[in-house]
Design a protein around this motif. Structure first.
Motif, PDB file in Angstrom:
ATOM      1  N   MET A 151      32.490 123.254   3.953  1.00 56.24           N
ATOM      2  CA  MET A 151      33.231 124.320   4.612  1.00 56.24           C
ATOM      3  C   MET A 151      32.298 125.249   5.373  1.00 56.24           C
ATOM      4  N   ALA A 152      31.047 124.847   5.589  1.00 59.24           N
ATOM      5  CA  ALA A 152      30.107 125.719   6.277  1.00 59.24           C
ATOM      6  C   ALA A 152      30.596 126.067   7.676  1.00 59.24           C
ATOM      7  N   HIS A 153      31.309 125.106   8.311  1.00 59.34           N
ATOM      8  CA  HIS A 153      31.806 125.376   9.654  1.00 59.34           C
ATOM      9  C   HIS A 153      32.930 126.392   9.656  1.00 59.34           C
ATOM     10  N   MET A 154      33.423 126.724   8.448  1.00 62.29           N
ATOM     11  CA  MET A 154      34.517 127.681   8.315  1.00 62.29           C
ATOM     12  C   MET A 154      33.996 129.058   7.923  1.00 62.29           C
ATOM     13  N   ALA A 155      32.705 129.313   8.105  1.00 60.38           N
ATOM     14  CA  ALA A 155      32.100 130.562   7.649  1.00 60.38           C
ATOM     15  C   ALA A 155      32.963 131.757   8.041  1.00 60.38           C
ATOM     16  N   LEU A 156      33.243 132.605   7.071  1.00 64.86           N
ATOM     17  CA  LEU A 156      34.151 133.730   7.243  1.00 64.86           C
ATOM     18  C   LEU A 156      33.425 135.016   6.887  1.00 64.86           C
ATOM     19  N   THR A 157      33.615 136.040   7.694  1.00 66.17           N
ATOM     20  CA  THR A 157      33.108 137.360   7.340  1.00 66.17           C
ATOM     21  C   THR A 157      34.269 138.202   6.817  1.00 66.17           C
ATOM     22  N   VAL A 158      34.072 138.762   5.631  1.00 71.79           N
ATOM     23  CA  VAL A 158      35.078 139.609   4.999  1.00 71.79           C
ATOM     24  C   VAL A 158      34.525 141.026   4.910  1.00 71.79           C
TER      25      VAL A 158
ATOM     26  N   GLU B 131      30.167 132.556  -2.281  1.00 69.36           N
ATOM     27  CA  GLU B 131      30.330 131.198  -2.803  1.00 69.36           C
ATOM     28  C   GLU B 131      31.134 130.323  -1.846  1.00 69.36           C
ATOM     29  N   ALA B 132      31.981 130.962  -1.045  1.00 67.21           N
ATOM     30  CA  ALA B 132      32.767 130.229  -0.046  1.00 67.21           C
ATOM     31  C   ALA B 132      31.986 130.037   1.254  1.00 67.21           C
ATOM     32  N   GLY B 133      30.713 130.456   1.262  1.00 67.99           N
ATOM     33  CA  GLY B 133      29.889 130.284   2.455  1.00 67.99           C
ATOM     34  C   GLY B 133      30.046 131.385   3.479  1.00 67.99           C
ATOM     35  N   GLY B 134      30.655 132.495   3.082  1.00 68.59           N
ATOM     36  CA  GLY B 134      30.924 133.576   4.027  1.00 68.59           C
ATOM     37  C   GLY B 134      29.960 134.730   3.895  1.00 68.59           C
ATOM     38  N   ARG B 135      30.188 135.763   4.702  1.00 70.96           N
ATOM     39  CA  ARG B 135      29.411 136.998   4.676  1.00 70.96           C
ATOM     40  C   ARG B 135      30.329 138.130   4.238  1.00 70.96           C
ATOM     41  N   ALA B 136      29.778 139.043   3.432  1.00 70.30           N
ATOM     42  CA  ALA B 136      30.536 140.201   2.965  1.00 70.30           C
ATOM     43  C   ALA B 136      29.885 141.464   3.520  1.00 70.30           C
ATOM     44  N   ILE B 137      30.667 142.282   4.199  1.00 78.27           N
ATOM     45  CA  ILE B 137      30.163 143.538   4.744  1.00 78.27           C
ATOM     46  C   ILE B 137      31.009 144.686   4.209  1.00 78.27           C
ATOM     47  N   VAL B 138      30.426 145.884   4.206  1.00 80.56           N
ATOM     48  CA  VAL B 138      31.153 147.087   3.809  1.00 80.56           C
ATOM     49  C   VAL B 138      31.300 147.982   5.030  1.00 80.56           C
ATOM     50  N   VAL B 139      32.531 148.385   5.304  1.00 88.44           N
ATOM     51  CA  VAL B 139      32.838 149.286   6.420  1.00 88.44           C
ATOM     52  C   VAL B 139      33.621 150.451   5.828  1.00 88.44           C
ATOM     53  N   THR B 140      33.049 151.641   5.901  1.00 98.13           N
ATOM     54  CA  THR B 140      33.582 152.784   5.162  1.00 98.13           C
ATOM     55  C   THR B 140      33.527 154.060   5.983  1.00 98.13           C
TER      56      THR B 140
ATOM     57  N   PRO C 270      25.968 143.765  -0.235  1.00 99.58           N
ATOM     58  CA  PRO C 270      26.646 143.154   0.908  1.00 99.58           C
ATOM     59  C   PRO C 270      25.638 142.774   1.986  1.00 99.58           C
ATOM     60  N   ASP C 271      26.100 142.019   2.963  1.00104.50           N
ATOM     61  CA  ASP C 271      25.231 141.603   4.060  1.00104.50           C
ATOM     62  C   ASP C 271      24.982 142.720   5.065  1.00104.50           C
ATOM     63  N   ALA C 272      25.878 143.684   5.114  1.00111.00           N
ATOM     64  CA  ALA C 272      25.709 144.835   6.002  1.00111.00           C
ATOM     65  C   ALA C 272      26.561 145.976   5.474  1.00111.00           C
ATOM     66  N   VAL C 273      26.114 147.212   5.749  1.00104.86           N
ATOM     67  CA  VAL C 273      26.878 148.415   5.389  1.00104.86           C
ATOM     68  C   VAL C 273      26.988 149.278   6.636  1.00104.86           C
ATOM     69  N   ILE C 274      28.218 149.587   7.021  1.00104.78           N
ATOM     70  CA  ILE C 274      28.462 150.417   8.195  1.00104.78           C
ATOM     71  C   ILE C 274      29.319 151.597   7.754  1.00104.78           C
ATOM     72  N   GLY C 275      28.811 152.808   7.936  1.00105.95           N
ATOM     73  CA  GLY C 275      29.522 153.997   7.486  1.00105.95           C
ATOM     74  C   GLY C 275      30.036 154.852   8.623  1.00105.95           C
ATOM     75  N   ASP C 276      30.681 155.960   8.242  1.00101.20           N
ATOM     76  CA  ASP C 276      31.153 156.975   9.187  1.00101.20           C
ATOM     77  C   ASP C 276      32.239 156.466  10.136  1.00101.20           C
ATOM     78  N   LEU C 277      33.031 155.493   9.680  1.00 97.16           N
ATOM     79  CA  LEU C 277      34.136 154.969  10.491  1.00 97.16           C
ATOM     80  C   LEU C 277      35.424 155.058   9.686  1.00 97.16           C
ATOM     81  N   TRP C 278      36.479 155.568  10.328  1.00 98.55           N
ATOM     82  CA  TRP C 278      37.755 155.766   9.627  1.00 98.55           C
ATOM     83  C   TRP C 278      38.884 155.127  10.419  1.00 98.55           C
ATOM     84  N   ALA C 279      39.799 154.492   9.700  1.00 99.85           N
ATOM     85  CA  ALA C 279      41.021 153.921  10.276  1.00 99.85           C
ATOM     86  C   ALA C 279      40.704 153.011  11.460  1.00 99.85           C
ATOM     87  N   GLU C 280      41.308 153.278  12.626  1.00105.56           N
ATOM     88  CA  GLU C 280      41.107 152.389  13.780  1.00105.56           C
ATOM     89  C   GLU C 280      39.647 152.293  14.218  1.00105.56           C
TER      90      GLU C 280
END
Length: 207
Positions: free
Chosen positions: A1-8, A98-107, A125-135
């Motif tokens: 499933m590597a070709h299905m790599a998903l970022t969550v 474990e599913a071959g994806g990337r996990a990021i935090v957006v807060t 996580p693979d990345a942390v991005i802060g100071d963002l709200w809603a849209e």
């Protein structure tokens, strides 16, 4: 499933961490420091929006920016150690990996403090991005090509939809399941303990 790599993408407060004890303590300390009454118990029932949106309830508008800076300065020594991970948080991140994806935090949280929480709890996580709200969260979700965004607030649902990502909501924050569904959540889970099974079903469905 590597070709299905998903970022969550994951929200932080009340999605991955129970930030109520730390934030309550920080508001109480801020109240003592400034001599201004803050109902900390009330404030922690409406976590999610940016800090300034809470402070405006307690301080004159012209003081909010300076008080926010003071709060952020006090936060690391008061709130980090007092804040636990929510049940299932580590397992949710692990399931993405474990599913071959990337996990990021957006807060919406101040990014340096968000990183301190995650480091203290050994959540990586693979990345942390802060100071963002809603849209605004859509900016980071699109930049990282996130196909799924997991959050506890209707603002998180709006961010996912603005990014064209699947909105997975967890009912661990201030918004009940019906409110999350009404806001447009594609999936509503009780908490993150249900996420690994959902993800395992979702990925084969995509295939």
């Amino acid at each position: 499933m590597a070709h299905m790599a998903l970022t969550v993408g994951f929200d932080l407060d009340m999605t991955l961490i129970d930030s109520r004890p730390g934030i309550r303590a920080c508001y109480q300390a801020l109240s003592e420091r400034t001599g201004t009454y803050i109902d900390a118990d009330l404030a922690v029932t409406r976590l999610g929006p940016p800090l300034a949106e809470e402070l405006i309830n307690w301080f004159p508008a012209e003081e909010v920016a300076a008080v926010a800076d003071l709060y952020r300065e006090m936060y690391p020594t008061i709130a980090i150690a007092a804040t636990p991970a929510l049940t299932g948080a580590r397992e949710a991140i692990a399931a993405v990996r474990e599913a071959g994806g990337r996990a990021i935090v957006v807060t919406a949280k101040y990014e340096p403090n968000a990183k301190l929480h995650l480091a203290h709890l050994r959540i990586e996580p693979d990345a942390v991005i802060g100071d963002l709200w809603a849209e605004q969260k859509a900016e980071a979700l699109r930049e990282h090509d996130a196909g799924v965004y997991v959050g506890d607030h209707v603002g998180d649902v709006r961010g996912a939809r603005a990014a064209g990502a699947l909105s997975v909501a967890v009912a661990t924050g201030p918004c009940p399941p019906d409110e999350l569904r009404a806001a447009g959540a594609d999936v509503v889970l009780t908490d993150l303990t249900e996420f690994p099974r959902w993800l395992s079903d979702y990925r084969p469905a995509r295939a």
